[in-house]
Design a protein around this motif. Structure first.
Motif, short mmCIF file in Angstrom:
data_model
loop_
_atom_site.label_atom_id
_atom_site.label_comp_id
_atom_site.label_asym_id
_atom_site.label_seq_id
_atom_site.Cartn_x
_atom_site.Cartn_y
_atom_site.Cartn_z
N SER A 139 0.84 -1.21 0.00
CA SER A 139 0.00 0.00 0.00
C SER A 139 0.86 1.25 0.00
O SER A 139 2.08 1.19 0.17
N ARG A 140 0.20 2.40 -0.17
CA ARG A 140 0.92 3.66 -0.24
C ARG A 140 0.13 4.75 0.46
O ARG A 140 -1.08 4.64 0.65
N TYR A 203 5.53 4.39 -0.67
CA TYR A 203 4.97 3.12 -1.15
C TYR A 203 5.75 1.97 -0.51
O TYR A 203 6.98 1.95 -0.52
#
Length: 217
Positions: A139-140, A203
């Protein structure tokens, strides 16, 4: 008659000895010069090796702060009060303050976990701010900041683990201004040409959750 023969012998042998001695002297000079030039060549070969050794690059203040925040997080997780106190003192000396509730809660947890928290620095100038959090695998996060034109900006991230997060800074028109991968304690420093909005992205490329501290100055 015998005296005349001796004189004659001196005249025959004498001139031959003089060139021989001169030749020996010349040979000794050449050999000595060769040894000197060889020693000089050896020295010239050794010298570049000494000059080629370089010291590791020192961290910038923003990179150092990002590293201290990440190391404080690791020390807190490991229950290492001494290391936590040392890194926490460095954070205080940098004048850094959390810019979100999550960072404030984490800072308070760090302070309450050590027996004698370092005294708060009073009267210090406003220092850098930072965001803290946990980023799941794959995820980011994106945060937008309006940066002033003509003023130098420094952004860095302290992460744990150190090798799985990527930092990217993107201008309003989509152009990438800076990218660091891995991001840990590697500074993005630039000067916007004019005041505009930038997107700062972290990220997580790793297979597990990662803790981060994103520093702005």
């Amino acid at each position: 008659m015998r005296l005349r023969a001796m004189v004659h012998r001196h005249h025959v042998l004498g001139p031959g000895r003089v060139p021989a001695l001169g030749f020996l002297a010349l040979l000794a000079t050449v050999l000595l010069a060769g040894c000197t030039s060889q020693g000089g060549a050896e020295n010239s070969l050794a010298r570049p090796l000494m000059q080629g050794s370089t010291a590791p690059r020192a961290m910038s203040p923003v990179e150092r702060l990002a590293n201290d925040l990440a190391m404080a997080d690791v020390a807190f997780e490991n229950g290492d009060a001494k290391a936590l106190a040392n890194h926490l003192q460095s954070v205080d000396l940098a004048g850094a303050t959390p810019s979100d509730a999550n960072g404030e809660a984490k800072l308070n947890a760090w302070r309450s976990s050590i027996a004698a928290a370092p005294p708060a620095m009073r009267g210090r100038v406003l220092g850098p701010a930072y965001l803290s959090g946990i980023l799941a695998a794959g995820s980011r996060i994106n945060t937008e900041q309006v940066l002033l034109g003509g003023k130098a900006v420094s952004i860095a991230a302290g992460t744990a683990p150190r090798d799985t997060l990527r930092l990217r800074i993107v201008r309003g028109d989509g152009k990438i201004v800076c990218e660091k991968s891995p991001a840990h304690a590697r500074e993005c420093r630039f000067v916007p040409t004019y005041t505009q909005r930038f997107r700062i992205e972290l990220y997580n490329t790793g297979p597990e959750d990662a803790r981060y501290h994103l520093v702005f100055d």
